[in-house]
Design an enzyme around this catalytic site. Structure first.
Site, PDB file in Angstrom:
ATOM      1  N   ARG A 107     -10.386   1.071  -0.594  1.00  0.00           N
ATOM      2  CA  ARG A 107      -9.348   2.057  -0.249  1.00  0.00           C
ATOM      3  C   ARG A 107      -8.988   2.844  -1.514  1.00  0.00           C
ATOM      4  NH1 ARG A 107      -4.801  -0.259   3.616  1.00  0.00           N
ATOM      5  NH2 ARG A 107      -4.850   1.913   4.259  1.00  0.00           N
ATOM      6  N   PRO A 108      -9.849   3.742  -1.935  1.00  0.00           N
ATOM      7  CA  PRO A 108      -9.613   4.498  -3.169  1.00  0.00           C
ATOM      8  C   PRO A 108      -8.505   5.532  -2.991  1.00  0.00           C
ATOM      9  CG  PRO A 108     -11.543   5.341  -2.043  1.00  0.00           C
ATOM     10  CD  PRO A 108     -11.107   4.133  -1.277  1.00  0.00           C
ATOM     11  N   ILE A 109      -8.026   6.069  -4.117  1.00  0.00           N
ATOM     12  CA  ILE A 109      -7.001   7.116  -4.063  1.00  0.00           C
ATOM     13  C   ILE A 109      -7.548   8.429  -4.625  1.00  0.00           C
ATOM     14  CG2 ILE A 109      -5.088   5.471  -4.188  1.00  0.00           C
ATOM     15  CD1 ILE A 109      -4.768   6.299  -7.155  1.00  0.00           C
ATOM     16  N   ASP A 110      -8.871   8.583  -4.591  1.00  0.00           N
ATOM     17  CA  ASP A 110      -9.471   9.782  -5.169  1.00  0.00           C
ATOM     18  C   ASP A 110      -9.029  11.057  -4.456  1.00  0.00           C
ATOM     19  OD1 ASP A 110     -11.014   8.624  -3.037  1.00  0.00           O
ATOM     20  OD2 ASP A 110     -12.571  10.122  -3.426  1.00  0.00           O
ATOM     21  N   GLN A 111      -8.828  10.993  -3.132  1.00  0.00           N
ATOM     22  CA  GLN A 111      -8.398  12.189  -2.413  1.00  0.00           C
ATOM     23  C   GLN A 111      -6.944  12.540  -2.725  1.00  0.00           C
ATOM     24  OE1 GLN A 111     -10.762  14.057  -0.537  1.00  0.00           O
ATOM     25  NE2 GLN A 111     -11.915  12.591  -1.779  1.00  0.00           N
TER      26      GLN A 111
ATOM     27  N   CYS B  37      -2.602  -4.216   1.903  1.00  0.00           N
ATOM     28  CA  CYS B  37      -3.698  -4.604   2.808  1.00  0.00           C
ATOM     29  C   CYS B  37      -5.036  -4.113   2.269  1.00  0.00           C
ATOM     30  CB  CYS B  37      -3.430  -4.052   4.208  1.00  0.00           C
ATOM     31  SG  CYS B  37      -2.921  -2.317   4.224  1.00  0.00           S
TER      32      CYS B  37
ATOM     33  N   ARG C 155       0.819  -1.204   0.000  1.00  0.00           N
ATOM     34  CA  ARG C 155       0.000   0.000   0.000  1.00  0.00           C
ATOM     35  C   ARG C 155       0.858   1.262   0.000  1.00  0.00           C
ATOM     36  NH1 ARG C 155      -4.974   1.754  -1.515  1.00  0.00           N
ATOM     37  NH2 ARG C 155      -5.398   3.730  -0.502  1.00  0.00           N
TER      38      ARG C 155
END
Length: 271
Positions: A88-92, A83, A59
């Site tokens: 668990r997006p990465i949009d932010q 994990c 991660r």
């Protein structure tokens, strides 16, 4: 960073070993020089593509995006793995990079980020995210002007990253609160730093001691970092005794009552 960094209290685990391989593949130099000490020199780092199994299986490889973007104004990084418990997006992360002036495109499992230059701006996190907060800090320290992260994560390791960057010449204020201000600098330099003890690892041992109704002293920790967990354990009837760099967890009651949390309406619908 241009210069040699000596980082202490680093665990010799697979993620760290993978990260060392990735840094070396990007043109930097990293290696363990002791049981828990790593030396990193990225003076000659010049590659922006981080790909392969080492990147995809952890991660933390997502932090390469902010670091490479800040340093080279370009990054191509495989989507992280690791994990994957829940969504668990990465949009932010992407929102933060775009606010600084970068263009982001995800294609065939690779996040491609480019920028002619980076300029400070206000980034409001729609959800509190440790990863996104750290990633925006990594990019913003070398951006022009001031970046404000609103609704920032406040965890101890966010503060530790800010302290580490500040020790290398960054200008970050407010870490540990929900608003972090970063004034961009022209360059960072090397230095020495000791990583804080891992409160998640410490918490795992504390919970194990309570679950087995034992008597365990967890050492080499920062007790205030464990306050929320210590409070919950005490509510359950677990004994907590704090020292300067240790916490004793003990159970002296034969019938320990665990806290009961009512199921949410969503959980009830699923049952």
């Amino acid at each position: 960073v241009k210069g040699r960094c000596l980082i202490e209290n680093v665990p010799k685990v697979s993620d760290i070993l993978d990260l060392i391989d990735i840094i070396n593949g990007l043109g930097g130099k990293a290696e363990f020089v002791g049981e828990d000490t790593v030396v990193v020199d990225c003076t000659d780092l010049n590659k922006f593509v981080a790909s392969g199994e080492s990147v995809r299986r952890m991660r933390a490889s997502s932090y390469l995006m902010g670091a490479l973007l800040g340093r080279l104004k370009r990054a191509s990084v495989d989507l992280p793995g690791g994990c994957n418990f829940g969504v668990r997006p990465i949009d932010q992360h992407i929102k933060g990079f775009e606010a600084l002036g970068a263009s982001v495109d995800i294609e065939y499992g690779v996040v491609n980020i480019t920028a002619d230059s980076l300029a400070g701006d206000t980034v409001y996190m729609d959800v509190v995210s440790v990863g996104a907060t750290i990633n925006v800090m990594l990019a913003a320290v070398l951006a022009e002007g001031t970046t404000v992260i609103d609704s920032a994560a406040k965890e101890p390791h966010v503060v530790d990253v800010a302290n580490f960057l500040n020790s290398m010449g960054a200008n970050i204020r407010g870490a540990g609160t929900d608003m972090i201000k970063i004034r961009g600098v022209e360059a960072l330099h090397g230095g020495s730093f000791s990583v804080i003890p891992d409160q998640i690892e410490a918490g795992t041992y504390m919970i194990a001691a309570a679950a087995t109704q034992g008597d365990v002293t967890v050492t080499n920790i920062i007790p205030p970092h464990m306050d929320s967990l210590s409070a919950k354990l005490e509510e359950m009837g677990v004994g907590i005794q704090e020292f300067d760099e240790a916490i004793r967890v003990y159970v002296d009651k034969p019938n320990l009552c665990l806290l009961y949390t009512s199921p949410s309406p969503r959980d009830m619908r699923r049952s």
